[in-house]
Design an enzyme around this catalytic site. Structure first.
Site: not given
Ligand code: PEP
Ligand code: MG
Length: 553
Positions: A185, A412
């Site tokens: 954070h 991802e």
């Molecule tokens: C990520 O996973 O890098 C992303 C951009 O999506 P989020 O952080 O919203 O999961």
């Molecule tokens: Mg993500």
């Protein structure tokens, strides 16, 4: 030579200033009988509750804005008659005021937690008030973010969201934490607000209040009690960074002229003007779920269309990548994720949740197509958490059926990176979410502090997967964007381009630093950095090797 501590720098900034440590949480008051009469203890409790309410209210008045409302609500907690009655009952049984306050607040807290939802989220605020009253009773500094009249470098274990909401950014020169990784954070806040920060500095808590330190995020070093020369060098570097930031304007590009469009990550159209002012060339990730986190039912097509139109109008003539609702795990939406799961990060989240609720996905795509028809932004749509070629086909076919012309997927999950060539045969583009890609590659929950050190996108395993997607992008001639936090780390951004990323998307406050860093290196150099990082054994080694190579330029 002064002592030097090391950690993970966030961004490229440098600052010099005096340490102020975040006070440790207070220990639980012991339950030994009071030596005073209940009436005397009641008077102590009454005075400390009133003083705490007054101090909190005063802070609220100074902070203004939304912080004022939050603090006003906290002040009321210290004046709550039910709580005061409960404290009185406990004092009548012979407890000390410290213990009675602690117990009464704790029991109220448990009640709030059992109510869940919004009330449950107030538990942290209540804990904060309880700690403040107990600190006042014990005559020790109140826990929480210190609030002196002068600028300071804040040293803490890590910062909780409640702490950061009240941070007075005009006074915080830099943040140094002993815990936390690059996606903690604290790190996210530092990037968002362009605060100089180094996280994971193991010995940080040994720094005494008032000690002067140089915090250099680019090298990840904290120089303790710098010499006059070290101090002057740091100040000169800070001035140089400021000058480079203001001179690097225009489209993102490498030193040899290779264009790397720099885009913004946004969660609502409210941030559009700020992003454009900071030079965003478009939107690389519009997190649509942020619009509906509080909704208990699915938003209508009309509601969504209005939100999307507002964004598209702000980015007229520019590229806007909209992500379909990414619900689940760290971003639960009650209308999409209703069944409890043991491991939500591995469950029905992202595209999986949308597919299980296809009418919601169809509505969203229809709303986006309708908004696109009434504006002239270049709309791209992508699905979150895609893990198979079959899912890619499902999503891109549906998006095209609804009339959206550019449909892609987020990479991802390692499976998608490994089969990126096949995924890109169907998808028009890929966008790598390095936050989740790191979580799934290292098998480390991105929300869990105890495994935060694994959540480092410099890890060569993560970079190898990014490289696979880059190769597939080059082979198929399709764009590969990066939209995770990694793109906001200026030096890592250069490495990502070396691995084949064609665009970078980040919180708008990171744009200036990333633009300045890209302009220092050619594509050949970026590719050389990528090779150095890939051949390292760890994230620390990769970052170190590239930092050294970049510094010798
Ligand atoms: C990520 O996973 O890098 C992303 C951009 O999506 P989020 O952080 O919203 O999961
Ligand atoms: Mg993500």
């Amino acid at each position: 030579m002064a002592d030097v501590l090391t950690g993970t720098g966030i961004g490229r900034g440098i600052a010099v200033g005096g340490v102020l440590r975040m006070p440790d949480p207070l220990p639980e008051p012991t339950d030994t009988p009071s030596a005073l009469t209940p009436d005397a203890e009641k008077e102590r409790a009454r005075a400390s509750l009133a003083a705490t309410a007054a101090i909190i209210r005063h802070r609220g008045e100074r902070a203004g804005g939304s912080a004022k409302d939050v603090l006003e609500a906290q002040a009321f907690m210290a004046e709550d008659p039910t709580l005061i009655d409960d404290i009185g009952t406990r004092l009548d049984s012979g407890k000390t005021a410290e213990r009675a306050v602690f117990e009464a607040f704790a029991s109220f807290r448990d009640l709030l937690v059992s109510m869940g939802g919004y009330m449950g989220e107030r538990a942290t605020d209540l804990d904060d008030v309880s700690q403040r009253v107990v600190a006042h009773l014990s005559g020790v500094p109140a826990p929480g973010v210190p609030d002196p009249e002068h600028p300071f470098v804040l040293v803490a274990r890590d910062l909780a969201p409640a702490d950061t909401a009240l941070l007075d950014l005009s006074k915080v020169l830099a943040l140094v934490t002993s815990d936390g990784g690059p996606t903690s954070h604290t790190a996210i806040l530092a990037r968002e607000k362009s605060i100089v920060a180094i996280v994971g500095v193991t010995d940080a808590l040994a720094l005494a209040d008032g000690t002067e330190i140089v915090v250099d995020a680019a090298t990840g070093t904290v120089t303790v009690a710098p010499s006059a020369e070290e101090r002057a060098a740091a100040e000169a570097k800070a001035a140089g960074i400021k000058a480079a930031r203001s001179s690097a304007t225009g489209p993102g590009a490498l030193a040899d002229g290779t264009l790397v469009p720099l885009l913004a990550n946004l969660g609502s159209a409210d941030g559009a003007a700020d992003a454009l002012e900071k030079g965003a060339e478009g939107v690389g990730l519009f997190r649509t779920e942020f619009l509906f986190l509080d909704s208990s039912s699915a938003p209508t097509v009309e509601e969504q269309k209005a939100q999307y139109k507002r964004l598209l109008e702000a980015f007229a003539g520019k590229k806007v990548v909209v992500r379909a609702l990414d619900a689940g795990a760290d971003k639960p939406l009650s209308f999409l994720n209703d069944a409890p799961e043991e491991n939500p990060a591995l469950g029905l989240r992202g595209l999986r949740a949308l597919r299980a609720n296809e009418p919601i996905l169809r509505d969203q795509l229809a709303a986006l197509a309708a908004a696109e028809a009434e504006t002239d932004a270049d709309v791209w749509v992508m699905a979150p958490m895609v893990s198979t070629v079959e899912e890619t086909r499902y999503f891109t076919a549906l998006a095209r059926e609804v009339g959206l012309k550019t449909a892609g997927v987020m990479v991802e999950v390692p499976s998608s990176a490994l089969l990126a060539d096949r995924i890109l045969a169907d998808a028009d583009f890929a966008s790598i979410g390095t936050n989740d890609l790191t979580q799934y590659t290292l098998a480390a929950d991105r929300l869990l502090g105890s495994v935060a050190s694994f959540q480092d996108p410099w890890h060569p395993a993560v970079l190898k997967l990014v490289g696979e997607v880059g190769k597939a992008g080059r082979a198929t001639g399709k764009p590969v964007g990066i939209c995770g936090e990694a793109a906001a780390d200026p030096l890592l951004a250069v490495v990502l381009v070396g691995l084949g990323a064609t665009t970078l998307s980040m919180s708008p406050s990171a744009l200036a630093d990333v633009r300045a860093e890209l302009s220092r290196f050619t594509l050949d150099e970026a590719q050389h950095f990528a090779e150095l990082a890939l051949s390292a054994n760890s994230a620390v080694e990769a970052r170190g090797a590239v930092t050294t190579a970049a510094a010798s330029k």
